[in-house]
Scaffold this motif. Structure first.
Motif, PDB file in Angstrom:
ATOM      1  N   PHE A 149      -7.952  -7.792  -7.167  1.00 24.28           N
ATOM      2  CA  PHE A 149      -8.534  -8.205  -6.398  1.00 24.28           C
ATOM      3  C   PHE A 149      -9.189  -9.655  -7.071  1.00 24.28           C
ATOM      4  O   PHE A 149      -9.152 -10.599  -7.161  1.00 24.28           O
ATOM      5  CB  PHE A 149      -8.921  -7.568  -5.334  1.00 24.28           C
ATOM      6  N   ALA A 150     -10.242  -8.963  -8.425  1.00 27.21           N
ATOM      7  CA  ALA A 150     -10.799  -8.854  -9.572  1.00 27.21           C
ATOM      8  C   ALA A 150      -9.890 -10.086  -9.884  1.00 27.21           C
ATOM      9  O   ALA A 150     -11.075 -10.807 -10.728  1.00 27.21           O
ATOM     10  CB  ALA A 150     -11.745  -7.942  -9.559  1.00 27.21           C
ATOM     11  N   VAL A 153      -1.831  -8.309  -2.679  1.00 24.13           N
ATOM     12  CA  VAL A 153      -3.432  -7.746  -3.971  1.00 24.13           C
ATOM     13  C   VAL A 153      -3.909  -6.434  -3.609  1.00 24.13           C
ATOM     14  O   VAL A 153      -4.097  -5.877  -1.709  1.00 24.13           O
ATOM     15  CB  VAL A 153      -4.183  -9.351  -3.255  1.00 24.13           C
ATOM     16  N   THR A 154      -4.109  -6.565  -4.228  1.00 22.85           N
ATOM     17  CA  THR A 154      -5.178  -4.469  -4.226  1.00 22.85           C
ATOM     18  C   THR A 154      -6.433  -4.873  -4.757  1.00 22.85           C
ATOM     19  O   THR A 154      -7.217  -5.945  -5.022  1.00 22.85           O
ATOM     20  CB  THR A 154      -3.838  -3.340  -5.383  1.00 22.85           C
ATOM     21  N   GLY A 155      -7.075  -3.566  -4.312  1.00 23.59           N
ATOM     22  CA  GLY A 155      -8.629  -3.624  -5.151  1.00 23.59           C
ATOM     23  C   GLY A 155      -9.068  -4.168  -4.102  1.00 23.59           C
ATOM     24  O   GLY A 155     -10.433  -4.107  -4.784  1.00 23.59           O
ATOM     25  N   TYR A 156      -9.469  -4.643  -2.939  1.00 25.50           N
ATOM     26  CA  TYR A 156     -10.145  -5.440  -2.172  1.00 25.50           C
ATOM     27  C   TYR A 156     -11.838  -4.832  -2.081  1.00 25.50           C
ATOM     28  O   TYR A 156     -11.873  -2.989  -2.403  1.00 25.50           O
ATOM     29  CB  TYR A 156      -9.668  -5.472  -0.182  1.00 25.50           C
ATOM     30  N   PRO A 157     -12.337  -5.594  -1.848  1.00 24.85           N
ATOM     31  CA  PRO A 157     -14.122  -4.802  -2.233  1.00 24.85           C
ATOM     32  C   PRO A 157     -14.608  -3.487  -0.979  1.00 24.85           C
ATOM     33  O   PRO A 157     -14.132  -3.428   0.169  1.00 24.85           O
ATOM     34  CB  PRO A 157     -15.033  -5.851  -2.412  1.00 24.85           C
ATOM     35  N   MET A 158     -14.852  -2.598  -1.001  1.00 21.41           N
ATOM     36  CA  MET A 158     -14.561  -1.688  -0.253  1.00 21.41           C
ATOM     37  C   MET A 158     -16.108  -1.619   0.987  1.00 21.41           C
ATOM     38  O   MET A 158     -15.929  -1.802   2.598  1.00 21.41           O
ATOM     39  CB  MET A 158     -15.972  -0.391  -0.114  1.00 21.41           C
ATOM     40  N   ALA A 159     -16.890  -2.712   0.573  1.00 19.02           N
ATOM     41  CA  ALA A 159     -17.947  -3.407   1.467  1.00 19.02           C
ATOM     42  C   ALA A 159     -17.111  -4.083   2.608  1.00 19.02           C
ATOM     43  O   ALA A 159     -17.803  -3.939   3.611  1.00 19.02           O
ATOM     44  CB  ALA A 159     -18.190  -4.637   0.885  1.00 19.02           C
ATOM     45  N   LYS A 160     -16.034  -4.724   2.698  1.00 13.64           N
ATOM     46  CA  LYS A 160     -15.037  -5.071   3.660  1.00 13.64           C
ATOM     47  C   LYS A 160     -14.255  -4.527   4.087  1.00 13.64           C
ATOM     48  O   LYS A 160     -13.343  -5.323   5.667  1.00 13.64           O
ATOM     49  CB  LYS A 160     -14.825  -6.869   2.945  1.00 13.64           C
ATOM     50  N   ARG A 161     -13.852  -3.684   4.279  1.00 14.69           N
ATOM     51  CA  ARG A 161     -12.718  -3.179   4.486  1.00 14.69           C
ATOM     52  C   ARG A 161     -13.220  -2.103   5.791  1.00 14.69           C
ATOM     53  O   ARG A 161     -14.240  -1.886   5.903  1.00 14.69           O
ATOM     54  CB  ARG A 161     -11.961  -1.409   3.383  1.00 14.69           C
ATOM     55  N   SER A 212     -11.588  -0.456  -3.287  1.00 15.24           N
ATOM     56  CA  SER A 212     -10.604   0.452  -2.052  1.00 15.24           C
ATOM     57  C   SER A 212      -9.276   0.768  -2.383  1.00 15.24           C
ATOM     58  O   SER A 212      -8.842  -0.267  -3.874  1.00 15.24           O
ATOM     59  CB  SER A 212     -11.240   0.068  -1.007  1.00 15.24           C
ATOM     60  N   ASN A 213      -8.839   1.706  -2.436  1.00 17.30           N
ATOM     61  CA  ASN A 213      -6.920   1.931  -2.423  1.00 17.30           C
ATOM     62  C   ASN A 213      -6.581   1.096  -1.154  1.00 17.30           C
ATOM     63  O   ASN A 213      -5.635   2.196  -0.472  1.00 17.30           O
ATOM     64  CB  ASN A 213      -7.126   4.004  -2.915  1.00 17.30           C
ATOM     65  N   SER A 214      -6.889  -0.154  -1.204  1.00 18.35           N
ATOM     66  CA  SER A 214      -6.146  -0.875   0.190  1.00 18.35           C
ATOM     67  C   SER A 214      -5.011  -1.758  -0.827  1.00 18.35           C
ATOM     68  O   SER A 214      -5.532  -1.843  -1.653  1.00 18.35           O
ATOM     69  CB  SER A 214      -7.508  -0.949   0.770  1.00 18.35           C
ATOM     70  N   PHE A 215      -4.230  -2.372   0.361  1.00 12.67           N
ATOM     71  CA  PHE A 215      -4.185  -3.844  -0.277  1.00 12.67           C
ATOM     72  C   PHE A 215      -3.688  -4.528   1.081  1.00 12.67           C
ATOM     73  O   PHE A 215      -3.866  -3.974   2.464  1.00 12.67           O
ATOM     74  CB  PHE A 215      -2.449  -3.731  -0.826  1.00 12.67           C
ATOM     75  N   ASP A 216      -3.633  -6.377   0.655  1.00 10.40           N
ATOM     76  CA  ASP A 216      -2.934  -7.072   1.408  1.00 10.40           C
ATOM     77  C   ASP A 216      -1.566  -7.463   1.397  1.00 10.40           C
ATOM     78  O   ASP A 216      -1.673  -7.216   0.124  1.00 10.40           O
ATOM     79  CB  ASP A 216      -3.768  -8.074   1.768  1.00 10.40           C
ATOM     80  N   LEU A 217      -0.509  -7.482   1.702  1.00 10.15           N
ATOM     81  CA  LEU A 217       0.770  -8.006   1.528  1.00 10.15           C
ATOM     82  C   LEU A 217       0.755  -9.798   1.418  1.00 10.15           C
ATOM     83  O   LEU A 217       0.691  -9.613   3.016  1.00 10.15           O
ATOM     84  CB  LEU A 217       2.230  -7.616   2.015  1.00 10.15           C
ATOM     85  N   LEU A 218       0.210 -10.431   1.262  1.00  9.01           N
ATOM     86  CA  LEU A 218       0.935 -11.959   1.490  1.00  9.01           C
ATOM     87  C   LEU A 218       2.044 -11.877   1.100  1.00  9.01           C
ATOM     88  O   LEU A 218       2.857 -11.991   0.499  1.00  9.01           O
ATOM     89  CB  LEU A 218      -0.729 -12.903   0.030  1.00  9.01           C
TER      90      LEU A 218
END
Lengths: 411, 411
Positions: free
Chosen positions: A260-261, A304-312, A326-332
């Motif tokens: 993400f960053a 896209v990985t590593g979104y900020p925890m703030a928004k998850r 975060s250990n999260s992702f979106d698939l675009l």
């Protein structure tokens, strides 16, 4: 059922007399000869008449007559015509024209007849094949299908708006996702999926939001982190892509992934904007990143990985090396967020810390974690978004049989 | 994912060192030796320790150690133990005992942990396999899967009570069935099915009613009459029966069928009651007829056909030879109505006649018929009733992961 030959198989019966049945797709009357094009679920075929039969388009008929070879295949010659039911009204646009000549509102208002157009029907054949592919990919990996409640007691899962209903005199809510239930069922089956409706009282009137959509949800235990979930998702998407036949998008063996960053840095360097500090990606930025992925990696898919925890959501597992991430992702895919997923918290104590004062509201959900849960994660694919992107349908409503949104509750 | 051996495969690894992961199903500490039974989705296996490991039951662990052959198969010897997450609370009953020692309310209130009991978990494995069988049987016959709205504008389908919700400030209702949508989609795909939730604001607190259940719906066009539907249903049920493995009920090549009036005659002759004149069968009479079918025909399944039109919904097709009777059926199984189905009206004019003054309320539904629809019919199977009957679960709630009823909205 009386014996009936699919119209697509006519050429196998040249020289015989057969019965076909279907809709009058098109009627053409010329001076010395007339034609009916008959449509059934296998395709279309032509019948030729010396005298024009008195039937309108979309009338349901059964024809019996001899099959004759033609340069394009085969046709029926002067068959008998039995009307099974008449078409009392004309379709809102000509179903026999190769393109759909009506706009989206006309199609949606008249779905029962409009979807008979072969181009529109095909979207939902691809949808059915996509869902079958989703299940097949997960069945092959030992997942168990579940069915969970769509009526829930509390409206606490996320920030999205929920629909409230009257449940035997008490307030209740339509489930925004099977998130809590599928996590709990990891404790029972280890690997689960669900295909079902989810509900969002979404006040945004956009081309990508629906009040009800079909969510393809999966969740699996005994993972190391979110990358194990991404590996399963890649195989699911690859299987689903085959469902689109000639329109199948290319799914790389390994879908490219960007942090993400790093994505924000790229956007800052190349777009003249500076999204750094924002906790999420704007739709325009998702579109730019997809173009970048195609250019740089030859992939229309981008993680896209590593979104900020703030928004998850609170159940998201942080990155152990950097707890603000975060250990999260979106698939675009083709400019749009198609899938959201990630690793979840699995320790009871972590949930108590994450929820703080609110833990009491989540007691049903927390029950699973109090009894031992493995590290786990999962994802949810929006079926209608998938179909819209795969088949280049501009509005997600065009990939929904009977869409529901802010304005639309019918038909 | 780190490499992990399913516990059911331990015996294939005798002499090697492997890693297994799962829940501590049982812990036993004897004087000179201790045991952990580890449960994962493949089954259970034993690990033996010289010194008792300090873990409680339902703790999630990863064990690594040598596999040793035993008289029953194989076990781990003195493996290392890594705790993946602790079980902070004790289960409400011992999950390791062969039988479920808790009553239904305890199971339902604690579903997230109770369903880990292998006997309870199996019900839902059979459910998943049954749904897969339903789809397989219909896929093989050219059906297309659909997903239809669960939020509808009008509460008009049947006499059952509906749930009302607030839809962006307007009243709307939860769909009691996909009936209207699946019929309309016969006009598009000819043969369709849907697996999804349906909702009944059912005020009866019985062992066979739920406020939400999973309906296995199918509908097909170009039939002669309801008997074509029954033929498809028989094949679906036969395929679903195989899903129950050793508990599979016998499904005859042709399921016996009795006319409604003949059934009433039988009941009058043999039960000391006289139900003639009643428009439907009482539960006790359904039970009696199932016993009769088993005795006379060796079949636990029994079709009852020719129900009076008076008690069937308006879209039911009458028997052309006797318009007070309908081309409909119920399928009884082990004393309970499992499936309802039949032929539907397909001509626009027949709907206008059947609905009379009410036709205006049904304009969305009637749209399909105004544009030509083939003779068609279908059926709906209640998944939870199927599982309850197949596995002899007394209450349908015991065949539902998280049931919803008059009193139960949680967990």
């Amino acid at each position: 059922m009386s014996t009936r030959t699919p119209v697509a198989c006519l050429r196998d019966h040249v020289g015989s007399t057969v019965t076909i049945a279907g809709w009058v797709h098109r009627r053409r009357v010329l001076k010395s000869v007339s034609f009916l094009v008959i449509r059934d679920r296998s395709g279309t075929a032509q019948a030729v008449f010396a005298n024009p039969p008195d039937v309108t388009e979309e009338t349901v008929v059964r024809l019996t007559g001899p099959v004759v070879a033609t340069s394009q295949g085969a046709e029926l010659r002067d068959p008998t015509v039995e009307v099974l039911s008449t078409a009392d009204k004309r379709p809102p646009f000509d179903l026999y024209r190769p393109e759909v000549s009506a706009g989206l509102p006309v199609v949606l208002d008249n779905a029962a007849v409009a979807l008979r157009h072969p181009l529109l029907r095909r979207r939902f054949e691809v949808a059915a094949a996509s869902v079958a592919a989703f299940r097949r990919a997960l069945d092959n990996q030992g997942f168990t299908e579940i069915h969970t409640p769509k009526i829930v007691a509390t409206a606490t899962e996320s920030g999205s708006n929920v629909f409230q209903l009257d449940y035997f005199g008490r307030p209740a809510y339509l489930a925004q996702s099977p998130q809590f239930f599928k996590q709990a069922m990891v404790g029972v089956f280890e690997r689960v999926y669900e295909v079902g409706p989810v509900f969002r009282a979404e006040p945004h009137d956009t081309a990508r939001h629906l009040a009800q959509y079909t969510s393809l949800d999966a969740e699996l235990g005994f993972i190391t982190d979110h990358r194990d979930v991404m590996t399963v998702l890649r195989d699911v998407i690859a299987e689903m892509a085959t469902a689109a036949g000639p329109d199948a998008p290319f799914v790389p063996e390994e879908i490219p992934s960007i942090d993400f960053a790093a994505a924000q840095e790229l956007l800052t360097q190349h777009t003249g904007e500076d999204p750094r500090g924002e906790p999420d990606l704007a739709p325009a930025h998702e579109r730019w990143l997809c173009e970048w992925s195609e250019r740089e990696h030859g992939s229309e898919f981008l993680f896209v990985t590593g979104y900020p925890m703030a928004k998850r959501p609170f159940y998201t597992h942080p990155d152990p090396t950097n707890p603000t991430k975060s250990n999260s992702f979106d698939l675009l895919f083709r400019g749009l967020e198609l899938v959201t997923g990630g690793q979840r918290l699995h320790r009871y104590s972590d949930y108590l810390t994450a929820l703080g004062d609110q833990a009491g509201q989540y007691s049903d959900y927390l029950a699973a974690f109090a009894h031992g849960m493995p590290p786990h994660g999962g994802f949810a694919i929006g079926l209608e978004r998938w179909i819209a992107r795969v088949l280049n349908v501009a509005n997600v409503r065009g990939a929904t049989l009977f869409p529901r949104d802010l304005h639309r509750l019918r038909p």
